[in-house]
Design a protein around this motif. Sequence first.
Motif, PDB file in Angstrom:
ATOM      1  N   PHE A 189      -0.005   2.381   5.308  1.00  0.00           N
ATOM      2  CA  PHE A 189      -1.082   3.347   5.484  1.00  0.00           C
ATOM      3  C   PHE A 189      -0.568   4.786   5.405  1.00  0.00           C
ATOM      4  N   ILE A 190       0.542   5.072   6.102  1.00  0.00           N
ATOM      5  CA  ILE A 190       1.075   6.439   6.110  1.00  0.00           C
ATOM      6  C   ILE A 190       1.579   6.823   4.714  1.00  0.00           C
ATOM      7  N   SER A 191       2.265   5.902   4.053  1.00  0.00           N
ATOM      8  CA  SER A 191       2.767   6.188   2.704  1.00  0.00           C
ATOM      9  C   SER A 191       1.627   6.506   1.747  1.00  0.00           C
ATOM     10  N   LYS A 192       0.566   5.754   1.826  1.00  0.00           N
ATOM     11  CA  LYS A 192      -0.573   5.999   0.936  1.00  0.00           C
ATOM     12  C   LYS A 192      -1.182   7.373   1.197  1.00  0.00           C
ATOM     13  N   CYS A 193      -1.289   7.730   2.464  1.00  0.00           N
ATOM     14  CA  CYS A 193      -1.830   9.059   2.788  1.00  0.00           C
ATOM     15  C   CYS A 193      -0.907  10.158   2.262  1.00  0.00           C
ATOM     16  N   LEU A 194       0.406   9.922   2.306  1.00  0.00           N
ATOM     17  CA  LEU A 194       1.352  10.892   1.762  1.00  0.00           C
ATOM     18  C   LEU A 194       1.152  11.057   0.257  1.00  0.00           C
ATOM     19  N   VAL A 195       0.994   9.952  -0.433  1.00  0.00           N
ATOM     20  CA  VAL A 195       0.756  10.012  -1.879  1.00  0.00           C
ATOM     21  C   VAL A 195      -0.509  10.795  -2.186  1.00  0.00           C
ATOM     22  N   GLU A 196      -1.568  10.554  -1.426  1.00  0.00           N
ATOM     23  CA  GLU A 196      -2.828  11.272  -1.650  1.00  0.00           C
ATOM     24  C   GLU A 196      -2.649  12.768  -1.454  1.00  0.00           C
ATOM     25  N   ILE A 200       5.561   9.975  -9.257  1.00  0.00           N
ATOM     26  CA  ILE A 200       5.741   9.233  -8.007  1.00  0.00           C
ATOM     27  C   ILE A 200       6.077   7.790  -8.362  1.00  0.00           C
ATOM     28  N   ILE A 201       7.253   7.355  -7.943  1.00  0.00           N
ATOM     29  CA  ILE A 201       7.654   5.968  -8.157  1.00  0.00           C
ATOM     30  C   ILE A 201       7.785   5.303  -6.786  1.00  0.00           C
ATOM     31  N   TYR A 202       7.630   3.978  -6.738  1.00  0.00           N
ATOM     32  CA  TYR A 202       7.665   3.337  -5.430  1.00  0.00           C
ATOM     33  C   TYR A 202       8.164   1.908  -5.522  1.00  0.00           C
ATOM     34  N   ASN A 203       8.587   1.412  -4.385  1.00  0.00           N
ATOM     35  CA  ASN A 203       8.983   0.015  -4.237  1.00  0.00           C
ATOM     36  C   ASN A 203       8.401  -0.497  -2.928  1.00  0.00           C
ATOM     37  N   THR A 204       7.837  -1.683  -2.973  1.00  0.00           N
ATOM     38  CA  THR A 204       7.270  -2.285  -1.767  1.00  0.00           C
ATOM     39  C   THR A 204       7.276  -3.790  -1.914  1.00  0.00           C
ATOM     40  N   ARG A 205       7.174  -4.482  -0.815  1.00  0.00           N
ATOM     41  CA  ARG A 205       7.218  -5.947  -0.854  1.00  0.00           C
ATOM     42  C   ARG A 205       5.992  -6.514  -1.557  1.00  0.00           C
ATOM     43  N   THR A 206       4.823  -5.901  -1.334  1.00  0.00           N
ATOM     44  CA  THR A 206       3.587  -6.364  -1.968  1.00  0.00           C
ATOM     45  C   THR A 206       3.026  -5.236  -2.824  1.00  0.00           C
ATOM     46  N   ARG A 207       3.053  -5.391  -4.098  1.00  0.00           N
ATOM     47  CA  ARG A 207       2.604  -4.351  -5.029  1.00  0.00           C
ATOM     48  C   ARG A 207       1.096  -4.153  -4.932  1.00  0.00           C
ATOM     49  N   ASP A 208       0.647  -2.916  -4.935  1.00  0.00           N
ATOM     50  CA  ASP A 208      -0.779  -2.567  -4.885  1.00  0.00           C
ATOM     51  C   ASP A 208      -1.170  -1.943  -6.224  1.00  0.00           C
ATOM     52  N   VAL A 209      -1.623  -2.775  -7.146  1.00  0.00           N
ATOM     53  CA  VAL A 209      -1.910  -2.319  -8.502  1.00  0.00           C
ATOM     54  C   VAL A 209      -3.061  -1.325  -8.523  1.00  0.00           C
ATOM     55  N   ASP A 210      -4.092  -1.576  -7.722  1.00  0.00           N
ATOM     56  CA  ASP A 210      -5.265  -0.689  -7.724  1.00  0.00           C
ATOM     57  C   ASP A 210      -4.889   0.712  -7.247  1.00  0.00           C
ATOM     58  N   PHE A 211      -4.171   0.799  -6.118  1.00  0.00           N
ATOM     59  CA  PHE A 211      -3.771   2.108  -5.598  1.00  0.00           C
ATOM     60  C   PHE A 211      -2.809   2.783  -6.568  1.00  0.00           C
ATOM     61  N   GLU A 212      -1.914   2.014  -7.098  1.00  0.00           N
ATOM     62  CA  GLU A 212      -0.936   2.514  -8.071  1.00  0.00           C
ATOM     63  C   GLU A 212      -1.633   3.139  -9.272  1.00  0.00           C
ATOM     64  N   SER A 213      -2.638   2.443  -9.781  1.00  0.00           N
ATOM     65  CA  SER A 213      -3.361   2.938 -10.956  1.00  0.00           C
ATOM     66  C   SER A 213      -4.181   4.181 -10.632  1.00  0.00           C
ATOM     67  N   LYS A 214      -4.832   4.150  -9.479  1.00  0.00           N
ATOM     68  CA  LYS A 214      -5.702   5.258  -9.088  1.00  0.00           C
ATOM     69  C   LYS A 214      -4.920   6.552  -8.920  1.00  0.00           C
ATOM     70  N   HIS A 215      -3.681   6.460  -8.438  1.00  0.00           N
ATOM     71  CA  HIS A 215      -2.912   7.669  -8.124  1.00  0.00           C
ATOM     72  C   HIS A 215      -1.744   7.887  -9.097  1.00  0.00           C
ATOM     73  N   ASN A 216      -1.801   7.214 -10.240  1.00  0.00           N
ATOM     74  CA  ASN A 216      -0.820   7.435 -11.309  1.00  0.00           C
ATOM     75  C   ASN A 216       0.603   7.270 -10.789  1.00  0.00           C
ATOM     76  N   MET A 217       0.873   6.120 -10.189  1.00  0.00           N
ATOM     77  CA  MET A 217       2.195   5.821  -9.664  1.00  0.00           C
ATOM     78  C   MET A 217       2.883   4.782 -10.558  1.00  0.00           C
ATOM     79  N   GLU A 218       4.195   4.654 -10.388  1.00  0.00           N
ATOM     80  CA  GLU A 218       4.968   3.667 -11.138  1.00  0.00           C
ATOM     81  C   GLU A 218       5.683   2.745 -10.153  1.00  0.00           C
ATOM     82  N   TYR A 219       5.552   1.464 -10.387  1.00  0.00           N
ATOM     83  CA  TYR A 219       6.226   0.495  -9.528  1.00  0.00           C
ATOM     84  C   TYR A 219       7.604   0.174 -10.097  1.00  0.00           C
ATOM     85  N   VAL A 220       8.632   0.216  -9.244  1.00  0.00           N
ATOM     86  CA  VAL A 220       9.996  -0.130  -9.645  1.00  0.00           C
ATOM     87  C   VAL A 220      10.452  -1.268  -8.740  1.00  0.00           C
ATOM     88  N   ALA A 221      10.737  -2.405  -9.333  1.00  0.00           N
ATOM     89  CA  ALA A 221      11.006  -3.616  -8.553  1.00  0.00           C
ATOM     90  C   ALA A 221      12.342  -3.582  -7.831  1.00  0.00           C
TER      91      ALA A 221
END
Length: 910
Positions: free
Chosen positions: A522-529, A540-561
């Motif tokens: 929750f805090i990370s998402k608010c930081l991104v916003e 903005i690139i990120y790594n997390t245990r459970t990828r959030d494709v919708d949030f990633e797409s909405k805020h133009n983020m890149e997932y790095v495994a």
Amino acid sequence: MPPNSILSDDKPICVSDSFHFSSFYWRDSSASLAGMGGGTDRSGEDDSITGAGIVVSSKGGRLSRSSSIGSEVDSFDHVPTEQPVLKPLTVANPDRVKLKFYSNVLGDNSTFIHYGKWDGLDTEQPGAYGRASEAMTDYMYRLSMGLLPHRAEASDFRYVDLGSGTGASANHLVAKHGLTISSATCINVCHEQNITAMERASELNISDKVNVVDASFDETKCPSNHFDLAFSQDAFIHAISKERAYAEAYRVTKPGGAFVFCDLICGNDPDLTVQELAQFAEKNRINDWLNPNQIIRTCSDVGWADVAFTDLSTDLRISFQLMLKKVTFVLEHGDTGTSSSRVLLMNYRDSICRRITQIERGVFKWGVFHARKPVCMDMAVKPPVPFVKTNHLIIDTNKESDELRKAEMEKNIVVVDILKRMSKETIDALPSTVELLITMSAGLDHIDLDACKAKGIVVKNSGRDAITSHVVQYCLSFIIIGLRDALNQLSVPFPSSGWNLNWNCEGKPLTSSTIAIIGLGFISKCLVEEIRKIAPDARIIYNTRTRDVDFESKHNMEYVADVKELASLCDVLVPMCALNKQTEHLISKEVIAQLKPHAGLINMSRGKVVDTDALTEALETKAIKYAILDTTYPEPLPIEHPLWNLDNCFIFPHYATNTMAVREALVSEIEPIIADHYGLGHSDERRKAEEKALRYDLAVAHRLTAKYGMDMLVWNHISARHRNGCLITPGRKMWGKITPDDLVYSSTNVTADVIHDAVYSARPDIKAVIHLHTPAATAISCLEEGFQPITQDGAYFYGKVATYDWDGLSDDSSEGPLIASAIKSVEGCNTLLMHNHGFVCFGPSVRHAWVLAYYFEKCCEIQLRVMQSGGKLRRPRKAVMVKAAEDSYLPEFAPGVCEWEALCEEITFD
């Protein structure tokens, strides 16, 4: 069976009732009991009719206290001495005889014999008394769900019916609300009534949810703190001790649960004398005859809070008036047999008249009481600011001065802070009554969550929004300062030659930087916003245990495994994940080694997420440019630790949330969390938001219907389930002008009530219903062959359309079960085609139901055009339609998923 048929020679001619004292009168002691159970001649026993006409038995005593025959009256006050004295007989199945008597006199043939709620019911209709009794049960259930809004859509709701009688109420509620009610326990001492309850549950195929127990309501043998709701209809009048009955209801009800019961009670009219009320209670063998104020006080004394009474004596009078009308009809039009039979019925009629007069004079009342069980909170740590309680349903055990009473309190909530370690041993040692653990912190690593889960304890954070806001602002400022190399400029002297454009420009702006975030809570998402608000082009690139494709797409983020790859790409690395076994030393020596020389590290998670030794080495060798640490490991960092002496390491004292605003929020939010968890008031902002969203969708659906020419002036209707009722079309307003505030909870359109109630009754999983008379669908409803799914869009309806033969205007409640039966006849039904009338679509949401209705009308238009063409119809193969039907309901293609957002953009509300 006609009303006068109860007077045949082998059936009882009347029932003498003194509210809870009943006997069955026969023409002679040797009368046959064929079809009604066997009998025994008791003519030799010492039973007699007193001068007042009340049956008194020196041997029989009072009847079962669990008898719930709601329409009992003392029937014979003046039996003429010249008439033969008719003596009561012991009947093998007395409660079934009583049921048969009432149901035949009243013409209902129903096991619902409680007093009824008459709002909107026609007493002239056949079966009116039974429907009023059923309406009373529904009224009390709605009241209960209004008290327990947080449980209205639960799937594990448990309630107990105290003094359940024939189980009619429980069977009705479980059949109607089967998705919510997981268990209904019927407590009743009368075994014969309990057999009736179990038989009816079996007929309704709900035996797995209805548990019938032979027990008294003041000693149920049920576990403590077990039921969401204690419920009773017209039973406590039989209690020897009201206090004991109410205390048992309190014991078996969960903390925060509700107590709802209706009963006949003593009147409190100031014109009545104490002697008159006492005589009435004595005459009718009533123990503990209390008035409303006394009942409220008794409930409060055993622990119930918010006890209130609603007077429904007007409805009681209507019930008696209907009885009077039925008995008078038998006397005037039926064959009453012998003169003694007629005299008995005349006295029964006269007794009802006296009851009506007594109601009007206030000798006794009838109504509903409701109350809540408080919850007890233990503040296990000292709060940073004083805890101020405003909700009286929350008891703070620390404020209880009576140590003995404090020791007896069952703790339900425990409040801790981040310093209070809640290990498995500590949690296992908590009382079994604890079900909510509140921590005044954002983190949860001090709590053994697995132990909480195993014990059924819910864990909540207080002050979350305040903590989030502060951490985000704090972290964002460090990101910007770190990228700009601002901390290294502390105490740097101003150039002696003066400021110029070539001096000290090593910093990098946020807009052209790459920020790497680990964890997307929750805090990370608010930081991104927040970053996106001021730096929309930053990477903005990120790594997390459970990828959030919708949030990633909405805020133009890149997932790095891979975390090491993530580190190699960034200008600043910001760990914001929780501390657990998987994240301990996640920022390892190998990860730090991947950071570029100009990159920095900002640790906003727990100190142990970062390998302190590896970080120290990287800073000492200038392998990375800087580190900003709000937390360290160990914490506090020893004074001799080398990190303190490095000019590129900036250590802050775990300071992100150190403001009075956060401290106050940590404490002030404790009460709303408890209120939300237990439904202890109207502070639940989430449910308000849900209703607001539901009203919006419904209003959009109405306007879309008008926009696409599918409306019919002010007629037709759309509804959506909400809590224990539904929001529905207001009526008398053009659909193109309906706003969210116009939706109502009760329709003025009888047809709407009949159709929508029938759908919800047949399909408890349905959350929205739309009924329309669109041109094409109505035309199809007039065809013998009905609807034919012949196109791709028709796959939505393949094998899912039920039909119903129109039987005139749908304004008769008896039509409801027929509509429900038609829907149940088609598995997975989503549409009901009402021949010569229109159609109904329904689904799990407003958007789903409306989009189905739109496509159904379009499919009907295509079917009519194909028919008009005169060409030979080419039907799709069955296998094709079966597969298409399955694909149509895949999550990404289900009705409304793709269309609704775009449709909402078509509608604006001024």
